[in-house]
Design an enzyme around this catalytic site. Sequence first.
Site, short mmCIF file in Angstrom:
data_model
loop_
_atom_site.label_atom_id
_atom_site.label_comp_id
_atom_site.label_asym_id
_atom_site.label_seq_id
_atom_site.Cartn_x
_atom_site.Cartn_y
_atom_site.Cartn_z
N SER A 295 65.48 -59.93 -13.17
CA SER A 295 65.73 -58.72 -13.93
C SER A 295 64.47 -57.92 -14.23
O SER A 295 64.56 -56.79 -14.70
CB SER A 295 66.43 -59.06 -15.25
OG SER A 295 65.71 -60.04 -15.94
N GLY A 296 63.29 -58.47 -13.97
CA GLY A 296 62.08 -57.71 -14.23
C GLY A 296 60.86 -58.57 -14.40
O GLY A 296 60.88 -59.78 -14.16
N ILE B 126 53.06 -62.71 -16.81
CA ILE B 126 53.20 -64.18 -16.85
C ILE B 126 54.44 -64.65 -16.11
O ILE B 126 54.69 -65.85 -16.02
CB ILE B 126 53.24 -64.69 -18.31
CG1 ILE B 126 54.37 -64.02 -19.08
CG2 ILE B 126 51.90 -64.50 -18.98
CD1 ILE B 126 54.57 -64.57 -20.49
N GLY B 127 55.22 -63.71 -15.58
CA GLY B 127 56.41 -64.14 -14.84
C GLY B 127 57.14 -62.95 -14.24
O GLY B 127 57.06 -61.83 -14.74
N ASP C 176 74.75 -68.03 -18.14
CA ASP C 176 73.65 -68.41 -17.25
C ASP C 176 72.76 -69.46 -17.92
O ASP C 176 71.54 -69.36 -17.92
CB ASP C 176 72.82 -67.17 -16.87
CG ASP C 176 71.94 -67.43 -15.64
OD1 ASP C 176 72.18 -68.44 -14.94
OD2 ASP C 176 71.02 -66.64 -15.39
#
Length: 984
Positions: A696-697, A691-692, A818
């Site tokens: 980072s992964g 889904i994304g 962040d």
Amino acid sequence: MPHYLTLVLLLILTSSPLILCLNQEGLYLHQAKLSFDDPNSVLSNWNPSDATPCKWNGVVCDPATVSVVSLDLSSSSLSGPFPSILCRLKNLLSISFYDNFINSTLRGDDVVLCQSVEHLDLAQNYLTGELPRTLADLPNLKYLDLTGNNFSGIIPESFGTFEKLEVLALVENLLDGTIPAFLGNVSSLKQLNLSYNPFSPGRIPLELGNLTNLEVLWLTETNLIGEIPDTLSRLGRLTDLDLAYNSLSGAIPSSLTELTSLVQLELYNNSLTGELPSSGWLNMTSLRRIDASMNELSGYIPAELCDLPIESLNLYENNLRGQVPDGIANSRNLYELRLFQNHLSGRLPPNLGKRSPLKWIDISTNKFSGPLPENLCLHGALEELLLIENSISGEIPASLGECRSLVRLRLGHNSFSGKVPERLWGLPHVSLLELAGNSFSGSISKNIVGASNLSQLILSGNYFSGGLPVEIGVLDGLLEISINDNKLSGSLPSNIVNLGQLVKLDLQNNGLSGEIPRGVRSLKRLNELNLANNGFSGDIPDEIGDLSVLNYLDLSGNEFSGKIPLGLQNLKLNRLDLSNNHLSGDIPAMYAKEMYKDSFLGNPGLCGDTDGLCNGKGGIKEMSYIWLFRSIFIAAGLVLIVGSVWFYFKYRNFTTAKRFMDRSKWTLMSFHKLGFSENEILDALDEDNVIGTGASGKVYKVVLSTGKAVAVKKLWGQPKSAEDGVDLEKGNGGFEAEVETLGKVRHKNIIKLWCCCSTNDCKLLVYEYMPNGSLGDLLHSTKGGLLDWPIRFKIALDAADGLSYLHHDCAPAIVHRDIKSNNILLDSEFGALVADFGVAKMVDVDAKGTHSMSVIAGSCGYIAPEYGYTLRVNEKSDIYSFGVVILELVTGKHPVDPEFGEKDLVKWVCTTVDQKDVEHVIDPRLDPCFKDEICRVLNIGLQCTSQLPINRPSMRRVVKMMQAVANGTHDKTAKKDGKLSAAT
């Protein structure tokens, strides 16, 4: 006496000659006035020409001695240090500077001079440093409230020596250490309020059982662990026991039922297990409120509870089973009953509500069956009735149609049948009417015209028949109409186009006919239009192309004819389906692509460059064979190429896959009680579930065997730089950062990390799944129109709460580094949770309050100006980033946009507001009726994005300011209030 002469001389030099009229106490107070910044002129009538200060604002004198006995300057916006000169007022009994901006430290040498003071209230200020140990030396002090400041360090040992103290309130500070046992020595205490401090994990001191005069024990969110001690049963005068939001474990001790004076028992959001005490409740004749929700309790609801004068019973989100005792209907005081998300079954007590003024009922997501009781609104007080996801059957009682107090009615996904009572359709205060997933029949009554407050009408999946009444078009507050999968007939009322607030219109799978009414362009906020599988005919109105926020358009399975309007090319659609109609002509150029082919199938007259369309037109029979053979050769070549590539990657990844599937090498670390194993997670890591993909992964959505969904982040083997920012500290380092951070924190607005799985070369993080995705994706997509101002404000306040928790309630404090809209995730109710802690840092509070970073972490447009060149990080960096998120919510714009030229969003807003009216920066999709509130929030965003870090408010202050906006006031208070569940 020499001191007095010096003071007189000073005041002569700084004031008018008339100051000589003042008595000595007036001189002291006037000197205190000079130490304050008084922006609201609260002290303007402190006139040195008066003989005494007894008529001055906030001053109270003893009428007999004309001596000052009380000073109350609450909520006066005063700033400056605590004026120690007040301690020279020998008869001063009470000092209150509640809710001001008193700053600096509270010096023990100054306070110890206030020997006569009995009442000292400095709550909701900016005081810092350690608690003065000399406060305990005040011989007459009975009331000490330091709530809502920034005191740090441990509670001084001297606090165990107070002689007369009755109230000790240290709520919402930065205190650490554990709750000290020596507080059990202050036998005079009546209230001990220590909630919302980042104490170290510790048990409830057994010695607190010695406080036999105690009436209130408030220890919410104080990092308590272990079991509740039996010694608390000695507190015979206790009326309020609040241990919520901790990590308490074990069973609820039966000895608590010996607290015969207890009125409120708050144990929610812990890890308590076992059954509720089965007996002893009859001793607690004063008990009015029980909240043990969000634990892991099991067993039955004790029948004895029902014989008490309970007003509020909250046991939701546990593992309770069995039936609700019939005796609960005998309570004459019950107004709140929340039992949702348990395993309760059986019928509801038939007399429920007959004797009690029920106001809120939520028993959703259980296994209740049988009919709905007749008397739920007998006393005319019922506002919420939430019964979704049960097996309740029969008809809705006619008496519910007389319940004019009702605001929210959710009966979805039960086994109701029959007709809806006529008068229920027109209840004047109902805003949400959900009857979906039942077997209701009959028509939608014309009485619905009386439902003037209705915003959501959800009737999907029933057997409603007849037409849509024209009266629906009068309900101009409607946001959603979902009546799909019913048996409606007739045409759409022409006045439906008057519903200017409508966001969703779903009427698919009915028997409606006729044309779409003209004037649909007035539905400016419409995001979803689904009329599929009906009998609509005529042309598709070109006006639909004017609906700028339309994201979902499904008109398939109807009898529309004519051409596809060219205006549809103006839309940015995530879904378009016009298949199975009678459309003809050319497909507009924007949609004449292979990716849209399925959107037009079943329209024989449509033409385009896509195979399968334009049947019988534009082709030459002789060429068809050439194209057939050419297609075969092309297909064979593609199969060969794809097969080779597939074989190569399969072979290359064979050993990696083998290692991945070797379940014995996986290490599982859980942070909450899990209802699944790592095998369920590993089996679902399929590309179809992605889904994304981020820096980072990859993120997968995994639906567990229980039906619950989780999100799984599979981290990259090596760090990757983000496209939208500089976050080079992610990658495998991000795994440790997230585990270290999220494994420790517990807050409703921080994403929950269920567990982590790891091998030598693969690391997985398993989170709770957020169905509405990220704020950034939603706000800046065509779905942004769904986010009206109340939802945006809620998101901002939720995120501020989460960030405030990280900064002020975690020890050591956590700086996220962040914060951005893409790292704020939204649940099904648009509740906001702060996520992605891959670059978060634990920051010890040192002299400078900062921590040096090796590289810049953050995202373009969100990075505080000082961070980019100093690499020094503290909470002020997060506050700046959060301010940018506020500006995003207000303006609807990206933090960096070509529209701004060389500016970013912060500079663009500041420049625009300076040069033009504030209306030029407010998102035009927002309702102008919220302008005042929007402007106040915009001002908070501008404070957060101040160029100088020192000028940015703390996150705790941001939360208070936003709460003041929510309350429609300028108050900055954060006092304890009642807890209401909002699960459904």
